[in-house]
Design a protein around this motif. Sequence first.
Motif, short mmCIF file in Angstrom:
data_model
loop_
_atom_site.label_atom_id
_atom_site.label_comp_id
_atom_site.label_asym_id
_atom_site.label_seq_id
_atom_site.Cartn_x
_atom_site.Cartn_y
_atom_site.Cartn_z
N PRO A 253 -23.88 -19.82 -3.98
CA PRO A 253 -24.21 -18.66 -3.97
C PRO A 253 -25.34 -17.63 -5.07
O PRO A 253 -24.44 -16.68 -4.13
CB PRO A 253 -23.15 -18.35 -5.74
N ILE A 254 -26.35 -18.66 -4.77
CA ILE A 254 -27.26 -18.32 -5.43
C ILE A 254 -28.70 -18.29 -4.06
O ILE A 254 -28.58 -19.56 -3.33
CB ILE A 254 -28.27 -18.68 -6.03
N HIS A 255 -29.51 -16.72 -3.19
CA HIS A 255 -30.22 -17.47 -2.18
C HIS A 255 -31.75 -16.47 -2.39
O HIS A 255 -31.07 -15.70 -2.80
CB HIS A 255 -29.31 -16.55 -1.29
N ALA A 256 -32.41 -16.94 -2.42
CA ALA A 256 -33.48 -16.37 -2.26
C ALA A 256 -34.81 -16.18 -1.15
O ALA A 256 -34.49 -17.83 -1.05
CB ALA A 256 -34.42 -16.86 -3.67
N THR A 257 -35.33 -15.77 -0.81
CA THR A 257 -36.26 -15.13 0.61
C THR A 257 -37.72 -14.94 0.14
O THR A 257 -37.96 -13.45 -0.67
CB THR A 257 -35.38 -14.06 1.44
N VAL A 258 -38.09 -15.51 0.41
CA VAL A 258 -39.65 -14.77 0.25
C VAL A 258 -40.37 -15.52 1.71
O VAL A 258 -39.68 -16.72 2.78
CB VAL A 258 -40.26 -16.64 -0.38
N GLU A 259 -41.50 -15.36 1.94
CA GLU A 259 -42.19 -15.36 2.48
C GLU A 259 -42.99 -16.37 3.24
O GLU A 259 -43.45 -16.56 2.16
CB GLU A 259 -43.76 -14.09 2.90
N THR A 260 -43.01 -17.20 4.75
CA THR A 260 -43.05 -18.41 4.69
C THR A 260 -44.62 -18.36 4.18
O THR A 260 -45.49 -19.15 3.48
CB THR A 260 -42.90 -19.13 5.84
N ARG A 336 -35.34 -19.02 3.74
CA ARG A 336 -34.20 -19.13 2.86
C ARG A 336 -34.25 -20.02 1.71
O ARG A 336 -33.78 -21.03 2.13
CB ARG A 336 -33.42 -18.29 2.89
N PHE A 337 -34.23 -19.80 0.16
CA PHE A 337 -33.11 -20.85 -0.60
C PHE A 337 -31.77 -21.38 -1.33
O PHE A 337 -31.68 -18.98 -1.38
CB PHE A 337 -34.19 -20.82 -1.90
N VAL A 347 -31.04 -25.80 -0.45
CA VAL A 347 -31.65 -25.67 1.54
C VAL A 347 -31.88 -25.18 1.70
O VAL A 347 -32.24 -23.97 1.18
CB VAL A 347 -30.03 -25.63 1.58
N ILE A 348 -32.93 -25.42 2.47
CA ILE A 348 -34.57 -24.60 3.21
C ILE A 348 -33.96 -23.92 4.47
O ILE A 348 -33.63 -25.23 5.24
CB ILE A 348 -35.58 -24.70 3.08
N SER A 349 -33.99 -22.83 4.33
CA SER A 349 -33.16 -22.20 6.31
C SER A 349 -34.57 -21.21 6.75
O SER A 349 -35.43 -20.54 6.06
CB SER A 349 -31.66 -21.90 6.44
N ALA A 350 -34.60 -20.54 8.22
CA ALA A 350 -35.48 -19.64 8.81
C ALA A 350 -34.70 -18.04 8.61
O ALA A 350 -33.59 -18.05 8.47
CB ALA A 350 -35.72 -19.76 10.04
#
Length: 374
Positions: A253-260, A336-337, A347-350
């Motif tokens: 339910p929780i998603h966080a996106t950060v510049e790699t 994306r976490f 889980v980390i994905s692109a």
Amino acid sequence: MKFRVERDVLAEAVTWTARSLSPRPPVPVLSGLLIKAESGSLSIASFDYEISARLQIAADIAEEGTILVSGRLLAEICRSLPSAPVEVETDGSKVTLTCRNSRFNLATMPVAEYPELPALPEVSGVVDGDAFAQAVSQVIIAASRDDTLPILTGVRMEIEDDLITFLATDRYRLALRELSWKPSTPGISTSALVKAKTLNEVAKTLGGAGDLNIAFSDDSELIGFESGGRRTTSLLVDGDYPKIRSLFPDNTPIHATVETSALVEAVRRVSLVAERNTPVRLAFTDGQVTLDAGTGEDAQASEALEASLIGDDITVAFNPHYLSEGLGAFPSKYVRFSFTTPPKPAVISAQEELTGDDREDYRYLLMPVRLPNQ
């Protein structure tokens, strides 16, 4: 035996083949390279009962024959020679290398005592070498380096029709990478457990030569790779690999996106003050993530970055080395976490955009370090 070949060609061929030599061979002859001169080409091979390597190069063959010489010594000699043609000639139990004014005499070993090299199994399919190399590099970081658990030092390859899935874990993290290929037999379904070290060597030395042939033996004991006139075989790791796919959560339910790149640098800086076995903490809130490490009277560091958050605020802690290795495997602009709860694996994905869907062909699952209040 007598032949002539360019130094650069010989040095590269000998160096590549000698890579597979065991530092502690079970019998002395397995420290050697088997060199055959016949039909206008030179065949060079190595074998240690587990891994074999063989290639062919063009050479000016004056006299056909077969010799067995110390591989590591020959590799060092070839690399040290001047850039000029090399002449190799046997004289009884000796072999002579001549290159301009340089001359080396080496003892040969008994060819009759050398074991027969395993044949390359029938080719099972073809994959793009560069794509294969990238996939392997992304997955092997999660393979265990602890030889007391040999099964976890391997990478599991699962083949279902035109899809290869690579899986690796060391119990603290898990990497999964999917890759398309062209199977020789449509509908193929098989699996293999290959040493991560072997896959890494194949990816580095064969991945850049165009198409890569992959061959699985019928008895499920051997795997072979072939590209650009070079081939290598390896025994598979024996044992049942744990069913690790189930560790990926069904719902996050929780998603966080950060510049790699920004996150990689921030983790590197903040983890400078993380003492041995202490984590780096990541606090995700709407619009930013704050990294910090260090506690009490020790050195401390913190840094804030822009981030996109969907779901509740969350604070997690990770081993900085495992986090850095995982982030470094992503070529995408963003990562994306995906979380369930702080103590559960992340889980980390692109992700190509700051907001949008993630790509799931590569996923890196990381166990968090439990914080005192969790």
